[in-house]
Design a protein around this motif. Structure first.
Motif, PDB file in Angstrom:
ATOM      1  N   LYS A   1      25.017  39.051  21.965  1.00 18.81           N
ATOM      2  CA  LYS A   1      24.606  40.595  21.969  1.00 18.81           C
ATOM      3  C   LYS A   1      23.067  41.043  21.458  1.00 18.81           C
ATOM      4  O   LYS A   1      22.688  42.145  21.740  1.00 18.81           O
ATOM      5  CB  LYS A   1      25.398  41.529  20.911  1.00 18.81           C
ATOM      6  CG  LYS A   1      27.030  41.633  21.822  1.00 18.81           C
ATOM      7  CD  LYS A   1      27.961  42.564  20.877  1.00 18.81           C
ATOM      8  CE  LYS A   1      29.307  42.854  21.362  1.00 18.81           C
ATOM      9  NZ  LYS A   1      30.115  43.533  20.671  1.00 18.81           N
TER      10      LYS A   1
ATOM     11  N   LYS B   1      26.685  40.704  27.298  1.00 15.47           N
ATOM     12  CA  LYS B   1      27.660  41.746  26.739  1.00 15.47           C
ATOM     13  C   LYS B   1      29.045  41.637  27.390  1.00 15.47           C
ATOM     14  O   LYS B   1      29.821  41.578  26.417  1.00 15.47           O
ATOM     15  CB  LYS B   1      27.126  43.174  26.862  1.00 15.47           C
ATOM     16  CG  LYS B   1      25.816  43.585  25.913  1.00 15.47           C
ATOM     17  CD  LYS B   1      25.539  44.966  26.030  1.00 15.47           C
ATOM     18  CE  LYS B   1      24.386  45.360  25.303  1.00 15.47           C
ATOM     19  NZ  LYS B   1      23.970  46.754  25.469  1.00 15.47           N
TER      20      LYS B   1
ATOM     21  N   ARG C   1      21.095  40.489  29.546  1.00 18.59           N
ATOM     22  CA  ARG C   1      21.847  41.131  28.278  1.00 18.59           C
ATOM     23  C   ARG C   1      22.991  41.567  28.647  1.00 18.59           C
ATOM     24  O   ARG C   1      24.086  41.416  27.998  1.00 18.59           O
ATOM     25  CB  ARG C   1      20.867  41.921  27.441  1.00 18.59           C
ATOM     26  CG  ARG C   1      21.463  42.150  25.994  1.00 18.59           C
ATOM     27  CD  ARG C   1      20.866  43.202  25.259  1.00 18.59           C
ATOM     28  NE  ARG C   1      21.138  43.184  24.228  1.00 18.59           N
ATOM     29  CZ  ARG C   1      20.810  44.150  23.248  1.00 18.59           C
ATOM     30  NH1 ARG C   1      19.912  45.060  23.811  1.00 18.59           N
ATOM     31  NH2 ARG C   1      21.476  44.296  21.971  1.00 18.59           N
TER      32      ARG C   1
END
Length: 345
Positions: free
Chosen positions: A257, A221, A217
């Motif tokens: 996201k 991002k 993740r």
């Protein structure tokens, strides 16, 4: 009058060789124009083509006409340009050297390259082409595995400008088994693809396969921030990126996201990525070649400079790639280190 295409692939590396192999398999005359190293490789091993779905086929060396001199493509009437963007002008000049102005008005040229300026650069060298100068877009990734093996690691449909000539090329691609669509707004499509292609540089800096990168993740991002910055700069520049197929630029940051379990669920319905897939920029760095950073993140930075935007994220990424390319900086960053360096929380 019937259309009898004779294809020449200029810059037959990973993408060009992959597309050309399908055209050969479908029975079209194809001449691959590229480097001596790959010519020798194919003469020894032939071509092995595979994809993320598990499909594969092979072409014997005798089936592949691979040359290093564009003069041997004189009998071609469709030129697919797959050279690096920095070589677009030279490719245009080499085509001009083959034909008279009258002959040029009868050939078709399609740019299947990264970046947004290639078709316009070709038009500056080959104005006789007019509507036969077609912008194209390749959404998927192809990795050269050596010994004549080329693997498509991600999904997507080729896109060609929609007009009389683009529709003919589209028909050939579909007949060859290559997923293809036509689109009227190719400038918007190319800018939309460029936003997704910002991941080329991120994947190169991550130094890991695409699926592994996007499973983290923190990397996602970073990519979301790169795309959001690009969208903001395009908006201030009066440029509206267009979606092609399932590539929807303005949705990408939201999806990236998402928590892992939601991201995998949504993303799996939009794009397929197998464990072997890596970006072309990673491949360039890995092999010590010049990257296309100035035609990807560099285009965002160029627009930012025109409107007085700092573009801190894409500017820093471009700088890190330049350092890795020159050997003066690190080539790989883990997600946390890169996030901290970019100031992304």
């Amino acid at each position: 009058m019937s259309f009898s295409p004779k294809f020449a692939i200029l810059g037959s590396g990973s993408i060009g060789t992959y597309i050309g192999a399908y055209l050969v398999k479908a029975g079209y005359p194809v001449v691959f124009v590229g480097r001596e190293r790959l010519k020798q490789e194919i003469q020894l091993f032939g071509l092995g083509i595979s994809d993320y779905k598990g499909n594969s086929f092979t072409l014997a060396p005798s089936q592949v006409r691979y040359v290093t001199d564009i003069k041997e493509a004189k009998d071609s009437n469709v030129f697919l340009i797959t050279v690096k963007s920095k070589d677009t002008i030279e490719a245009g000049k080499s085509i001009r050297s083959l034909f008279s102005p009258e002959e040029l008005s009868k050939i078709i040229v399609v740019s299947f390259q990264n970046g947004v300026r290639n078709s316009k650069e070709l038009a500056s060298i080959l104005p006789e082409l007019d509507d036969r100068n077609l912008a194209g877009m390749v959404p998927f990734n192809v990795v050269a595995k050596g010994k004549g093996q080329f693997h498509q690691g991600t999904s997507g449909e080729l896109v060609v400008k929609s007009n009389e000539f683009g529709n003919k090329i589209h028909s050939c691609l579909r007949k060859a088994g290559l997923p293809s669509i036509v689109h009227k707004n190719m400038e918007g499509v190319l800018w939309g693809k460029l936003l997704f292609n910002l991941n080329n540089s991120l994947n190169a800096l991550a130094g890991i396969p695409l699926r592994e990168e996007l499973s983290q993740r923190t990397y996602r991002k970073i990519l979301a921030s790169m795309i959001l910055e690009g969208l903001e700069i395009l908006k201030h520049s009066g440029i509206q990126p267009a979606s092609a197929g399932k590539m929807i630029p303005w949705l990408a940051p939201i999806i990236l996201k998402l928590p892992d379990f939601l991201f995998f669920k949504v993303a799996s319905s939009m794009v397929k990525i197998d464990p072997e897939a890596r970006s072309s920029m990673w491949e360039d760095l890995h092999h010590g070649r010049t990257t296309e950073i100035s035609y990807l993140n560099g285009e965002i930075v160029r627009l930012a400079d025109e409107i007085g935007h700092k573009a801190p994220i894409n500017r820093k990424i471009a700088s890190l790639i330049a350092e890795a390319e020159s050997g003066s900086g690190r080539s790989h960053y883990d997600a946390e280190a890169l996030s901290n360096l970019l100031g992304i929380i």
